[in-house]
Design a protein around this motif. Structure first.
Motif, PDB file in Angstrom:
ATOM      1  N   GLY A   1      38.032 131.820  25.173  1.00  0.00           N
ATOM      2  CA  GLY A   1      36.942 131.388  24.684  1.00  0.00           C
ATOM      3  C   GLY A   1      36.670 132.059  23.167  1.00  0.00           C
ATOM      4  O   GLY A   1      37.028 132.968  22.910  1.00  0.00           O
ATOM      5  N   LEU A   2      35.624 131.516  22.550  1.00  0.00           N
ATOM      6  CA  LEU A   2      35.122 131.911  21.217  1.00  0.00           C
ATOM      7  C   LEU A   2      34.689 133.125  21.212  1.00  0.00           C
ATOM      8  O   LEU A   2      34.732 134.129  19.954  1.00  0.00           O
ATOM      9  CB  LEU A   2      34.239 130.941  20.585  1.00  0.00           C
ATOM     10  CG  LEU A   2      33.649 131.090  19.016  1.00  0.00           C
ATOM     11  CD1 LEU A   2      34.699 131.359  18.001  1.00  0.00           C
ATOM     12  CD2 LEU A   2      32.715 130.105  18.781  1.00  0.00           C
ATOM     13  N   GLU A   3      33.601 133.483  22.037  1.00  0.00           N
ATOM     14  CA  GLU A   3      33.007 134.831  21.960  1.00  0.00           C
ATOM     15  C   GLU A   3      33.876 135.927  22.269  1.00  0.00           C
ATOM     16  O   GLU A   3      33.853 136.740  21.600  1.00  0.00           O
ATOM     17  CB  GLU A   3      31.741 134.672  23.293  1.00  0.00           C
ATOM     18  CG  GLU A   3      30.995 136.069  23.163  1.00  0.00           C
ATOM     19  CD  GLU A   3      29.809 136.020  23.947  1.00  0.00           C
ATOM     20  OE1 GLU A   3      29.784 137.049  24.787  1.00  0.00           O
ATOM     21  OE2 GLU A   3      29.575 134.860  24.334  1.00  0.00           O
ATOM     22  N   GLY A   4      34.886 135.870  22.910  1.00  0.00           N
ATOM     23  CA  GLY A   4      35.830 136.913  23.194  1.00  0.00           C
ATOM     24  C   GLY A   4      36.820 136.829  21.896  1.00  0.00           C
ATOM     25  O   GLY A   4      36.991 138.060  21.539  1.00  0.00           O
ATOM     26  N   ALA A   5      37.121 135.818  21.478  1.00  0.00           N
ATOM     27  CA  ALA A   5      37.847 135.716  20.232  1.00  0.00           C
ATOM     28  C   ALA A   5      37.433 136.564  19.106  1.00  0.00           C
ATOM     29  O   ALA A   5      37.974 137.382  18.290  1.00  0.00           O
ATOM     30  CB  ALA A   5      38.450 134.434  19.797  1.00  0.00           C
ATOM     31  N   LEU A   6      36.028 136.310  19.050  1.00  0.00           N
ATOM     32  CA  LEU A   6      35.450 137.083  17.874  1.00  0.00           C
ATOM     33  C   LEU A   6      35.180 138.543  18.372  1.00  0.00           C
ATOM     34  O   LEU A   6      35.434 139.224  17.116  1.00  0.00           O
ATOM     35  CB  LEU A   6      33.898 136.136  17.626  1.00  0.00           C
ATOM     36  CG  LEU A   6      33.805 134.915  17.098  1.00  0.00           C
ATOM     37  CD1 LEU A   6      32.419 134.522  17.384  1.00  0.00           C
ATOM     38  CD2 LEU A   6      34.330 134.909  15.809  1.00  0.00           C
TER      39      LEU A   6
END
Length: 232
Positions: free
Chosen positions: A192-197
């Motif tokens: 997911g995006l939040e984890g990647a960021l």
């Protein structure tokens, strides 16, 4: 006043600036590698597009409706550098950045369409009226970002999926994940995006780099060895 995101961009473009900082593996054998200098260049152009074309200023909010992708990281860094609040919970915002503009709805000051293929020079097809084509517009903006306004480090930097918020002053401590110094970090886009960021920020903050891999890409021993990833 300098905020952590601005300090991070300064570090990426000055310290080992020619070394890989972000590597993307996508579908159809797509591989994109950005050094610190090139990453900063993309972020500067995107920040300038926001500031000069869309009149974005510190304190405004930007909803990032993109999957975990190298362009998503560019947009997040640009928003933070400008002093915006990044909205990840699908809530209301001043600006919308999306890869699905046809279903974006209304209520935004501006909508920006982002085509995900690395070599896309424009949006493939017709865009809804008033939607800005990121791919065709971003390259005309300056390679160096000079902020018109002064960001407030006590303002919100990110609103996460569960609705919690982190201020700019603690972005690299409260939101970013903790990683070892100099880590060459594997980040799975499927998480997911939040984890990647959070993981990318943590790696860069500690002098490391990121290998972001699309869910359709097989993580072979050859790939991991070539990218010098350990502990995957």
């Amino acid at each position: 006043m300098s905020i952590p995101a601005s300090e991070l961009m300064a570090a990426l473009r000055s310290g080992n600036s020619t070394s890989p900082r972000l590597t993307w593996y996508g579908p159809d054998a797509e591989r994109v590698e950005l050094s610190g200098r090139v990453l900063d260049n993309w972020v500067a152009k995107t920040s300038n597009l926001l500031q000069d074309e869309l009149d974005a200023e510190p304190g405004m909010s930007l909803r990032l409706d993109l999957p975990a992708h190298w362009k998503s990281l560019i947009w997040a860094l640009a928003a933070w550098q400008l002093g915006l609040e990044l909205v990840l919970d699908g809530g209301e915002a001043d600006l919308l950045v999306t890869s699905e503009p046809a279903s974006s709805g209304g209520g935004f000051d501006a909508v920006i369409a982002v085509p995900l293929p690395a070599l896309a020079m424009r949006w493939p097809g017709e865009l809804p009226r008033g939607v800005l084509d990121y791919a065709s517009e971003v390259r005309s903006h300056g390679d160096v970002f000079m902020a018109h306004g002064i960001p407030d480090d006590s303002a919100h930097a990110v609103r996460t999926g569960d609705g919690s918020v982190h201020e700019h002053s603690v972005l690299l401590e409260g939101f970013a994940a903790s990683h070892e110094t100099g880590a060459r970090l594997l980040v799975r886009a499927s998480d997911g995006l939040e984890g990647a960021l959070a993981n990318a920020l943590g790696a860069w903050h500690n002098g490391g780099s990121v290998v972001l891999v699309h869910p359709d890409v097989e993580l072979t021993d050859k790939l991991l060895a070539a990218e010098r990833i350990q502990g995957s």
